[in-house]
Design a protein around this motif. Structure first.
Motif, PDB file in Angstrom:
ATOM      1  N   PRO A   1      -4.376   3.902  10.335  1.00 52.64           N
ATOM      2  CA  PRO A   1      -5.537   3.107   9.919  1.00 52.64           C
ATOM      3  C   PRO A   1      -5.542   2.837   8.423  1.00 52.64           C
ATOM      4  CG  PRO A   1      -6.204   4.886  11.391  1.00 52.64           C
ATOM      5  CD  PRO A   1      -4.767   5.137  11.046  1.00 52.64           C
ATOM      6  N   GLY A   2      -5.075   3.810   7.631  1.00 52.42           N
ATOM      7  CA  GLY A   2      -5.033   3.600   6.187  1.00 52.42           C
ATOM      8  C   GLY A   2      -4.076   2.499   5.798  1.00 52.42           C
ATOM      9  N   GLU A   3      -2.901   2.505   6.392  1.00 54.76           N
ATOM     10  CA  GLU A   3      -1.935   1.451   6.083  1.00 54.76           C
ATOM     11  C   GLU A   3      -2.428   0.092   6.552  1.00 54.76           C
ATOM     12  OE1 GLU A   3       2.192   4.105   6.051  1.00 54.76           O
ATOM     13  OE2 GLU A   3       1.937   2.537   7.565  1.00 54.76           O
ATOM     14  N   LEU A   4      -3.115   0.043   7.684  1.00 56.35           N
ATOM     15  CA  LEU A   4      -3.682  -1.228   8.138  1.00 56.35           C
ATOM     16  C   LEU A   4      -4.707  -1.740   7.134  1.00 56.35           C
ATOM     17  CD1 LEU A   4      -4.111  -3.506  10.139  1.00 56.35           C
ATOM     18  CD2 LEU A   4      -5.626  -2.001  11.461  1.00 56.35           C
ATOM     19  N   ARG A   5      -5.554  -0.843   6.630  1.00 53.95           N
ATOM     20  CA  ARG A   5      -6.549  -1.260   5.635  1.00 53.95           C
ATOM     21  C   ARG A   5      -5.868  -1.794   4.376  1.00 53.95           C
ATOM     22  NH1 ARG A   5     -10.684  -3.335   6.512  1.00 53.95           N
ATOM     23  NH2 ARG A   5      -9.865  -4.866   5.057  1.00 53.95           N
ATOM     24  N   LEU A   6      -4.818  -1.098   3.934  1.00 52.90           N
ATOM     25  CA  LEU A   6      -4.086  -1.546   2.749  1.00 52.90           C
ATOM     26  C   LEU A   6      -3.470  -2.921   2.978  1.00 52.90           C
ATOM     27  CD1 LEU A   6      -2.233   1.739   1.703  1.00 52.90           C
ATOM     28  CD2 LEU A   6      -4.268   0.754   0.641  1.00 52.90           C
ATOM     29  N   ALA A   7      -2.893  -3.129   4.153  1.00 49.66           N
ATOM     30  CA  ALA A   7      -2.261  -4.415   4.446  1.00 49.66           C
ATOM     31  C   ALA A   7      -3.287  -5.546   4.437  1.00 49.66           C
ATOM     32  CB  ALA A   7      -1.544  -4.357   5.791  1.00 49.66           C
ATOM     33  N   LEU A   8      -4.431  -5.310   5.041  1.00 52.96           N
ATOM     34  CA  LEU A   8      -5.481  -6.333   5.051  1.00 52.96           C
ATOM     35  C   LEU A   8      -5.991  -6.598   3.637  1.00 52.96           C
ATOM     36  CD1 LEU A   8      -7.415  -5.126   8.212  1.00 52.96           C
ATOM     37  CD2 LEU A   8      -6.025  -7.209   8.031  1.00 52.96           C
ATOM     38  N   ASP A   9      -6.206  -5.533   2.868  1.00 56.33           N
ATOM     39  CA  ASP A   9      -6.682  -5.707   1.494  1.00 56.33           C
ATOM     40  C   ASP A   9      -5.643  -6.394   0.619  1.00 56.33           C
ATOM     41  OD1 ASP A   9      -9.059  -4.528   2.154  1.00 56.33           O
ATOM     42  OD2 ASP A   9      -8.592  -2.581   1.249  1.00 56.33           O
ATOM     43  N   ALA A  10      -4.375  -6.238   0.955  1.00 58.30           N
ATOM     44  CA  ALA A  10      -3.313  -6.899   0.194  1.00 58.30           C
ATOM     45  C   ALA A  10      -3.181  -8.370   0.537  1.00 58.30           C
ATOM     46  CB  ALA A  10      -1.978  -6.190   0.445  1.00 58.30           C
ATOM     47  N   GLY A  11      -3.850  -8.809   1.596  1.00 62.57           N
ATOM     48  CA  GLY A  11      -3.859 -10.225   1.923  1.00 62.57           C
ATOM     49  C   GLY A  11      -2.967 -10.653   3.061  1.00 62.57           C
ATOM     50  N   PHE A  12      -2.388  -9.710   3.800  1.00 64.29           N
ATOM     51  CA  PHE A  12      -1.578 -10.097   4.950  1.00 64.29           C
ATOM     52  C   PHE A  12      -2.493 -10.590   6.070  1.00 64.29           C
ATOM     53  CE2 PHE A  12       1.241  -6.979   2.909  1.00 64.29           C
ATOM     54  CZ  PHE A  12       2.445  -7.667   2.915  1.00 64.29           C
ATOM     55  N   PRO A  13      -2.240 -11.770   6.641  1.00 61.38           N
ATOM     56  CA  PRO A  13      -3.022 -12.211   7.798  1.00 61.38           C
ATOM     57  C   PRO A  13      -2.766 -11.273   8.979  1.00 61.38           C
ATOM     58  CG  PRO A  13      -1.742 -14.031   6.855  1.00 61.38           C
ATOM     59  CD  PRO A  13      -1.231 -12.771   6.225  1.00 61.38           C
TER      60      PRO A  13
ATOM     61  N   ALA B   1      -2.148 -11.764  11.993  1.00 62.71           N
ATOM     62  CA  ALA B   1      -1.048 -12.204  12.854  1.00 62.71           C
ATOM     63  C   ALA B   1       0.318 -11.841  12.290  1.00 62.71           C
ATOM     64  CB  ALA B   1      -1.129 -13.711  13.083  1.00 62.71           C
ATOM     65  N   ARG B   2       0.386 -11.463  10.993  1.00 62.77           N
ATOM     66  CA  ARG B   2       1.655 -11.082  10.381  1.00 62.77           C
ATOM     67  C   ARG B   2       1.718  -9.560  10.127  1.00 62.77           C
ATOM     68  NH1 ARG B   2       4.799 -15.109   8.590  1.00 62.77           N
ATOM     69  NH2 ARG B   2       5.706 -13.906   6.872  1.00 62.77           N
ATOM     70  N   ILE B   3       0.856  -8.832  10.822  1.00 62.22           N
ATOM     71  CA  ILE B   3       0.843  -7.375  10.732  1.00 62.22           C
ATOM     72  C   ILE B   3       1.231  -6.801  12.086  1.00 62.22           C
ATOM     73  CG2 ILE B   3      -0.564  -5.329  10.300  1.00 62.22           C
ATOM     74  CD1 ILE B   3      -2.352  -7.039   8.514  1.00 62.22           C
ATOM     75  N   VAL B   4       2.060  -5.756  12.068  1.00 63.34           N
ATOM     76  CA  VAL B   4       2.483  -5.060  13.284  1.00 63.34           C
ATOM     77  C   VAL B   4       2.065  -3.598  13.155  1.00 63.34           C
ATOM     78  CG1 VAL B   4       4.428  -4.390  14.741  1.00 63.34           C
ATOM     79  CG2 VAL B   4       4.459  -6.610  13.558  1.00 63.34           C
ATOM     80  N   LEU B   5       1.361  -3.077  14.162  1.00 63.00           N
ATOM     81  CA  LEU B   5       0.927  -1.684  14.168  1.00 63.00           C
ATOM     82  C   LEU B   5       1.853  -0.847  15.038  1.00 63.00           C
ATOM     83  CD1 LEU B   5      -1.082   0.607  13.555  1.00 63.00           C
ATOM     84  CD2 LEU B   5      -2.449  -0.198  15.507  1.00 63.00           C
ATOM     85  N   ASP B   6       2.508   0.121  14.426  1.00 64.94           N
ATOM     86  CA  ASP B   6       3.339   1.097  15.132  1.00 64.94           C
ATOM     87  C   ASP B   6       2.805   2.489  14.807  1.00 64.94           C
ATOM     88  OD1 ASP B   6       5.302  -0.751  16.127  1.00 64.94           O
ATOM     89  OD2 ASP B   6       6.207  -0.801  14.137  1.00 64.94           O
ATOM     90  N   SER B   7       2.747   3.352  15.793  1.00 59.60           N
ATOM     91  CA  SER B   7       2.372   4.754  15.577  1.00 59.60           C
ATOM     92  C   SER B   7       2.493   5.447  16.918  1.00 59.60           C
ATOM     93  CB  SER B   7       0.940   4.873  15.055  1.00 59.60           C
ATOM     94  OG  SER B   7       0.467   6.202  15.196  1.00 59.60           O
ATOM     95  N   PRO B   8       2.960   6.695  16.937  1.00 56.20           N
ATOM     96  CA  PRO B   8       3.026   7.409  18.220  1.00 56.20           C
ATOM     97  C   PRO B   8       1.709   8.057  18.620  1.00 56.20           C
ATOM     98  CG  PRO B   8       3.964   8.765  16.505  1.00 56.20           C
ATOM     99  CD  PRO B   8       3.588   7.457  15.850  1.00 56.20           C
ATOM    100  N   ALA B   9       0.679   7.957  17.780  1.00 54.47           N
ATOM    101  CA  ALA B   9      -0.564   8.696  18.056  1.00 54.47           C
ATOM    102  C   ALA B   9      -1.788   7.826  17.809  1.00 54.47           C
ATOM    103  CB  ALA B   9      -0.626   9.957  17.203  1.00 54.47           C
ATOM    104  N   LYS B  10      -1.775   6.584  18.278  1.00 53.46           N
ATOM    105  CA  LYS B  10      -2.915   5.692  18.070  1.00 53.46           C
ATOM    106  C   LYS B  10      -4.120   6.177  18.873  1.00 53.46           C
ATOM    107  CE  LYS B  10       0.252   1.711  18.005  1.00 53.46           C
ATOM    108  NZ  LYS B  10       1.310   2.376  18.818  1.00 53.46           N
ATOM    109  N   THR B  11      -5.257   6.223  18.226  1.00 50.73           N
ATOM    110  CA  THR B  11      -6.492   6.542  18.930  1.00 50.73           C
ATOM    111  C   THR B  11      -7.016   5.293  19.627  1.00 50.73           C
ATOM    112  OG1 THR B  11      -7.926   5.991  17.061  1.00 50.73           O
ATOM    113  CG2 THR B  11      -7.037   8.245  17.152  1.00 50.73           C
ATOM    114  N   ARG B  12      -7.978   5.495  20.506  1.00 51.27           N
ATOM    115  CA  ARG B  12      -8.590   4.333  21.157  1.00 51.27           C
ATOM    116  C   ARG B  12      -9.249   3.414  20.124  1.00 51.27           C
ATOM    117  NH1 ARG B  12      -8.652   8.154  25.185  1.00 51.27           N
ATOM    118  NH2 ARG B  12      -8.229   7.316  27.291  1.00 51.27           N
TER     119      ARG B  12
END
Length: 459
Positions: free
Chosen positions: A103-115, A117-128
């Motif tokens: 979630p932290g990296e996703l927040r950073l990516a959004l704050d950095a301006g990545f749309p 649709a150009r973000i990919v979420l990978d993690s072996p332990a994603k919560t609901r």
């Protein structure tokens, strides 16, 4: 990006900058000298990280150039390699997407301006909650297991624009560094394809879900040779063909190839190149890059490592058992892997005088130690360097990925400042990426606001 450590100042001409990235010896020397002159390095700022902006852009250009004949590719940057918003924004501006794993990296990516649709979420332990957020935003998601797919079944909003994939483990074996190899028999990542019945379960999972349109694999990174990566991704392609054949239609529309291009830490040479990576994939499976499937890449270390360096002040020099020990301010707090796994993560070290100019003189063996309070905090053993003294500087080369952007908080040492540098004709200019952390900020992070909680916080 270094000055040779075995002798005095290099007399060889600086290598030409190429679209493969990597900054030159002259660039590093100019940046260190200017950083000392500008006060970014000094007695009160004994450690800092630097990232060459032009080198980063060159590396991105080299990646796009290598894939120039491939019809449809989304190149994403693995945020964990340098999770700093200004760096991510630079990469977004240069045409990259972003791969995130928390979630932290996703927040950073959004704050950095990545749309999204150009973000990919990978993690072996994603919560609901993480899954729901990604699918609501339209972020692409790679499920790491069949169990996670069942969560996606529950949480996927109607009309979600997210591309959804499944990570598989082709189980093609390990490279030279086991901890960096993710396609082993017992890897924690993905669905292990060679386990009994697993391949059929994967094919059936796709057959039941028309919206499941991507396959993902990542063989590993540092220490993984290109042929091993090629075998793993060829296996991914074969699985996609099998899924499409079972479905009787084109269900798989994209393949996420992961990242993992190794970095050469031995000298200035940028090798292997992205062109070599593309050639390896073509040899392993020519149809992999023919445009039938959209491709996604997730490179991190290979884009930044050789474009960054750390500079640390020599605080003391002592003798121990007949060996010179230079005690510096760069240790396991910034070079964690190097300290604990020196055989797998060695760094090149070069010496500079107090004014930031390359140091000259006969090479003597030095242990280059860090400031942390444990005996193993040594970044280089018996390294030949010009004789170091108090007030000198050491540079740790090829540290633009992971080192200064993923600090370890042992001994509560402050995180160092990080600066982007851009060399003009007559000087180097700097831009602050991260301000040096203060001791007050360390205290605040360590629960200062709740200081009395355990003394009188129970009523």
């Amino acid at each position: 990006m270094s000055i040779p450590t075995e002798t005095t100042r290099s007399t060889a001409p600086a290598p030409d900058r190429t679209t493969a990235g990597g900054v030159t010896t002259a660039d590093v020397a100019a940046a260190v000298r200017q950083a000392v002159a500008d006060g970014l390095l000094g007695a009160d700022r004994p450690l800092a990280g630097f990232l060459d902006v032009r080198g980063v852009r060159d590396s991105v250009a080299g990646l796009h150039e290598a894939f120039g004949d491939v019809p449809d590719v989304l190149h994403t940057f693995a945020a964990k390699a340098c999770a700093l918003v200004p760096v991510l924004r630079l990469l977004a501006e240069a045409g990259m997407g972003c791969e995130v794993a928390s979630p932290g990296e996703l927040r950073l990516a959004l704050d950095a301006g990545f749309p999204p649709a150009r973000i990919v979420l990978d993690s072996p332990a994603k919560t609901r909650a993480e899954i729901h957020e990604a699918l609501s935003l339209g972020v692409a998601l790679n499920a790491d297991s069949l169990a996670e797919l069942e969560r996606v079944d529950e949480l996927r909003p109607t009309g979600s624009s997210s591309v959804i994939g499944l990570r598989v483990n082709p189980q093609v074996g390990a490279g030279a560094i086991g901890a960096m190899s993710t396609a082993t028999a017992h890897s924690k990542f993905g669905v292990a394809l060679r386990d009994p019945g697993a391949r059929e379960r994967v094919v059936e999972a796709f057959a039941r879900r028309p919206w499941l349109t991507r396959l993902h694999a990542h063989v590993g990174s540092q220490g993984c040779p290109l042929p091993l990566i090629g075998r793993g991704l060829a296996a991914l392609h074969r699985l996609a063909e099998e899924i499409d054949a079972r479905a009787g239609r084109r269900q798989i529309t994209s393949l996420d190839l992961g990242g993992g291009l190794p970095v050469n830490f031995e000298d200035d040479c940028v090798t292997p190149t992205y062109a070599a990576y593309v050639a390896t994939l073509t040899a392993a499976e020519p149809a992999l890059l023919d445009g039938r499937y959209r491709l996604v890449t997730e490179f991190g270390r290979s884009l930044l490592a050789k474009n960054g360096f750390l500079a640390a002040r020599v605080e003391y020099v002592k003798e121990a058992g007949g060996r010179r020990v230079a005690v510096t301010h760069a240790g396991a707090q910034v070079a964690t892997r190097t300290v604990f796994m020196p055989q797998d993560w060695p760094v090149r070290v070069s010496a500079y005088g107090p004014d930031g100019t390359p140091k000259e003189g006969p090479a003597l063996p030095h242990d280059v130690a860090g400031p942390l309070c444990f005996a193993g905090d040594v970044v280089a053993h018996e390294r030949p360097l010009p004789e170091l003294a108090e007030g000198d500087w050491v540079v740790l080369h090829d540290t633009g990925a992971y080192y200064f952007s993923a600090p370890w908080a042992y001994n509560s040492l402050p995180r160092p400042g990080v600066y982007g540098c851009l060399r003009r004709e007559d000087r180097v200019e700097f831009a602050t990426v991260r301000t040096p952390q203060t001791v007050r900020e360390i205290s605040a992070e360590s629960g200062l606001a709740h200081g009395d909680a355990l003394v009188n916080g129970f009523g």
